[in-house]
Design an enzyme around this catalytic site. Sequence first.
Site, PDB file in Angstrom:
ATOM      1  N   GLU A  79      20.861  21.431  92.478  1.00 25.81           N
ATOM      2  CA  GLU A  79      22.166  21.130  93.065  1.00 25.81           C
ATOM      3  C   GLU A  79      23.186  20.994  91.943  1.00 25.81           C
ATOM      4  O   GLU A  79      24.281  20.490  92.147  1.00 25.81           O
ATOM      5  CB  GLU A  79      22.100  19.875  93.918  1.00 25.81           C
ATOM      6  CG  GLU A  79      21.528  18.677  93.202  1.00 25.81           C
ATOM      7  CD  GLU A  79      21.446  17.455  94.088  1.00 25.81           C
ATOM      8  OE1 GLU A  79      22.487  17.037  94.591  1.00 25.81           O
ATOM      9  OE2 GLU A  79      20.325  16.937  94.277  1.00 25.81           O
ATOM     10  N   CYS A 111      18.486  17.014  96.785  1.00 27.99           N
ATOM     11  CA  CYS A 111      17.227  16.808  96.036  1.00 27.99           C
ATOM     12  C   CYS A 111      16.023  17.453  96.706  1.00 27.99           C
ATOM     13  O   CYS A 111      14.887  17.283  96.246  1.00 27.99           O
ATOM     14  CB  CYS A 111      16.976  15.316  95.860  1.00 27.99           C
ATOM     15  SG  CYS A 111      18.305  14.503  94.994  1.00 27.99           S
ATOM     16  N   HIS A 233      10.342  10.896  96.603  1.00 25.72           N
ATOM     17  CA  HIS A 233      11.527  11.289  95.839  1.00 25.72           C
ATOM     18  C   HIS A 233      12.077  10.004  95.205  1.00 25.72           C
ATOM     19  O   HIS A 233      12.348   9.027  95.913  1.00 25.72           O
ATOM     20  CB  HIS A 233      12.557  11.920  96.783  1.00 25.72           C
ATOM     21  CG  HIS A 233      13.922  12.027  96.181  1.00 25.72           C
ATOM     22  ND1 HIS A 233      14.136  12.558  94.929  1.00 25.72           N
ATOM     23  CD2 HIS A 233      15.153  11.647  96.640  1.00 25.72           C
ATOM     24  CE1 HIS A 233      15.430  12.520  94.650  1.00 25.72           C
ATOM     25  NE2 HIS A 233      16.063  11.967  95.668  1.00 25.72           N
TER      26      HIS A 233
HETATM   27  N1  CAA Z   1      17.212  -9.306  89.414  1.00 21.75           N
HETATM   28  C1  CAA Z   1      16.458  -8.526  90.228  1.00 21.75           C
HETATM   29  N2  CAA Z   1      17.016  -7.764  91.221  1.00 21.75           N
HETATM   30  C2  CAA Z   1      18.356  -7.764  91.345  1.00 21.75           C
HETATM   31  C3  CAA Z   1      19.185  -8.542  90.522  1.00 21.75           C
HETATM   32  C4  CAA Z   1      18.563  -9.346  89.522  1.00 21.75           C
HETATM   33  N3  CAA Z   1      19.281 -10.104  88.687  1.00 21.75           N
HETATM   34  N4  CAA Z   1      20.463  -8.338  90.916  1.00 21.75           N
HETATM   35  C5  CAA Z   1      20.425  -7.456  91.947  1.00 21.75           C
HETATM   36  N5  CAA Z   1      19.154  -7.102  92.214  1.00 21.75           N
HETATM   37  C6  CAA Z   1      18.667  -6.158  93.233  1.00 21.75           C
HETATM   38  C7  CAA Z   1      19.347  -6.295  94.574  1.00 21.75           C
HETATM   39  O1  CAA Z   1      18.783  -7.346  95.339  1.00 21.75           O
HETATM   40  C8  CAA Z   1      19.072  -4.912  95.148  1.00 21.75           C
HETATM   41  O2  CAA Z   1      17.753  -4.863  95.629  1.00 21.75           O
HETATM   42  P1  CAA Z   1      17.434  -4.219  97.071  1.00 21.75           P
HETATM   43  O3  CAA Z   1      17.919  -2.799  97.001  1.00 21.75           O
HETATM   44  O4  CAA Z   1      15.976  -4.350  97.206  1.00 21.75           O
HETATM   45  O5  CAA Z   1      18.230  -4.998  98.067  1.00 21.75           O
HETATM   46  C9  CAA Z   1      19.145  -4.004  93.922  1.00 21.75           C
HETATM   47  O6  CAA Z   1      19.019  -4.860  92.787  1.00 21.75           O
HETATM   48  C10 CAA Z   1      20.443  -3.240  93.799  1.00 21.75           C
HETATM   49  O7  CAA Z   1      21.488  -4.149  93.940  1.00 21.75           O
HETATM   50  P2  CAA Z   1      22.792  -3.783  94.771  1.00 21.75           P
HETATM   51  O8  CAA Z   1      22.415  -3.158  96.074  1.00 21.75           O
HETATM   52  O9  CAA Z   1      23.673  -4.970  94.785  1.00 21.75           O
HETATM   53  O10 CAA Z   1      23.379  -2.676  93.790  1.00 21.75           O
HETATM   54  P3  CAA Z   1      24.640  -1.758  93.944  1.00 21.75           P
HETATM   55  O11 CAA Z   1      25.523  -2.170  95.063  1.00 21.75           O
HETATM   56  O12 CAA Z   1      25.225  -1.689  92.585  1.00 21.75           O
HETATM   57  O13 CAA Z   1      24.053  -0.319  94.373  1.00 21.75           O
HETATM   58  C11 CAA Z   1      22.789   1.671  94.482  1.00 21.75           C
HETATM   59  C12 CAA Z   1      22.799   0.190  94.040  1.00 21.75           C
HETATM   60  C13 CAA Z   1      23.169   1.806  95.935  1.00 21.75           C
HETATM   61  C14 CAA Z   1      21.399   2.233  94.267  1.00 21.75           C
HETATM   62  C15 CAA Z   1      23.818   2.449  93.568  1.00 21.75           C
HETATM   63  O14 CAA Z   1      23.342   2.428  92.255  1.00 21.75           O
HETATM   64  C16 CAA Z   1      24.040   3.872  93.989  1.00 21.75           C
HETATM   65  O15 CAA Z   1      24.909   4.123  94.818  1.00 21.75           O
HETATM   66  N6  CAA Z   1      23.276   4.841  93.438  1.00 21.75           N
HETATM   67  C17 CAA Z   1      23.406   6.222  93.782  1.00 21.75           C
HETATM   68  C18 CAA Z   1      22.819   6.458  95.163  1.00 21.75           C
HETATM   69  C19 CAA Z   1      21.460   6.997  95.166  1.00 21.75           C
HETATM   70  O16 CAA Z   1      20.809   7.190  94.150  1.00 21.75           O
HETATM   71  N7  CAA Z   1      20.996   7.275  96.338  1.00 21.75           N
HETATM   72  C20 CAA Z   1      19.710   7.873  96.445  1.00 21.75           C
HETATM   73  C21 CAA Z   1      19.594   8.820  97.562  1.00 21.75           C
HETATM   74  S1  CAA Z   1      20.621  10.133  97.341  1.00 21.75           S
HETATM   75  C22 CAA Z   1      19.753  11.172  96.398  1.00 21.75           C
HETATM   76  O17 CAA Z   1      18.594  11.046  96.153  1.00 21.75           O
HETATM   77  C23 CAA Z   1      20.546  12.240  95.879  1.00 21.75           C
HETATM   78  C24 CAA Z   1      20.168  13.546  96.450  1.00 21.75           C
HETATM   79  O18 CAA Z   1      19.524  13.839  97.433  1.00 21.75           O
HETATM   80  C25 CAA Z   1      20.801  14.531  95.676  1.00 21.75           C
END
Ligand code: CAA
Length: 389
Positions: A79, A111, A233
């Site tokens: 992609e 993906c 994935h």
């Molecule tokens: N210690 C341990 N854990 C902690 C922590 C700490 N101090 N602080 C936070 N966490 C945990 C949270 O509890 C959360 O855990 P859960 O998911 O189990 O609830 C985790 O860390 C992430 O925290 P947030 O949800 O608050 O983080 P965020 O709002 O910054 O977003 C994310 C995280 C959504 C993954 C973001 O990084 C993102 O948008 N990433 C891109 C999206 C992505 O990769 N999607 C995947 C599917 S799409 C794909 O795969 C692409 C494709 O097909 C091309």
Amino acid sequence: MNVGIDKIGFFTPNYYVDMVDLARARNEDPNKYLIGIGQTNQAVIPPTQDSVTMAANAALQIIDDDNRSKISLIILGTESGVDNSKSGAIYLQNLLSLNKQARAFEIKQACYGATAGIQMAKDFVNLHPDQQALVVGSDVARYGINTPGEVTQGGGAVAMTIAADPQIMSISKNSSVYSDDIMDFWRPINQTNALVDGHYSNDIYQKFFNITIHDYLKENKLQLDDLKAIVFHLPYTKMGLKGLREILPELSDAKQADLLQEFEASRVYNKQVGNLYTGSLYLSLLSLLDNAIDLKVNDKVGIFSYGSGAQGEFYTGTLKSDFKNNLRKQHVESLLKQRKQLNVSQYEELFLRWPKIDAGDFVLDVTNDNAEVVFSGVSGSKRQYKIQR
Ligand code: CAA
């Protein structure tokens, strides 16, 4: 007849950034990145690598003259393609000196592209058992500096040959698929960084996993207990863990512990590389094969593929006699070990040097890139690839 993955090769470029450094620079608790996201390091992709060079560098690990005489189907799942018309697979054919009597093309569905390629290659080899296919998943995962998705960047490629009587893993005849028009992740044609609704993509991934795994088990009269391991994935490794946790309550405590142990083996490499988009699932499979300690020939592995937008597919693989390969493992470990660590400002500087879509002609200095195949710039609007040996 058994058809499946005969060889598997991996490549990622020679730079990375440590997730503890990135967390500190972004004023986040490092454990959010290490545990909450499940990543320790992230590959940083220099301008001299792209989806074509990384695919070629991964394929060079596995292609020999016997493959060259048999490969008549070349599929690049990506992609982050480099041209809106010409497929990266044609560049690959030339860079790898593959047979010209071949079909070569690129598949895009986020993906999921590499899985689409594998399924197509499996059907092709079933019809033509004396021939082989090369399927490569190769991508650069970019969300942007200081975005929520930044911690889920990375890049690299996984190349696989698909053949009859495979050495590594045969692929199930059936699979379960599910797709729907979903705006969870996309990249408009004029942008190099992806747009994403991260939490929504998480929900859809879990939904598609639940639908496809249960449908597959029902249609094929299998139980969850029949699966020795499940690979996912892994755009970031916590995402697969969340998937696994969806089905753990259906299992005994002992089986839950087994699947969790296999999952840890399946994310060893992904934790150090980050997101490969199309290659992520197959890097996780490679990680399982190389790092699990109790897998046996004939064990069945569940395989969940997801591509935003969105497409899900679940199928199984059965391990074959040469699924373990110490040389392959040593190669991956030394590739990861010899990478140069960048601090956050060096990573940002390299990230911002990524060529703009409308950059025109330019020349890149390839002297710091130790890969066999590099991208050296654009001349007369034509991409220039070099083999350095
Ligand atoms: N210690 C341990 N854990 C902690 C922590 C700490 N101090 N602080 C936070 N966490 C945990 C949270 O509890 C959360 O855990 P859960 O998911 O189990 O609830 C985790 O860390 C992430 O925290 P947030 O949800 O608050 O983080 P965020 O709002 O910054 O977003 C994310 C995280 C959504 C993954 C973001 O990084 C993102 O948008 N990433 C891109 C999206 C992505 O990769 N999607 C995947 C599917 S799409 C794909 O795969 C692409 C494709 O097909 C091309």
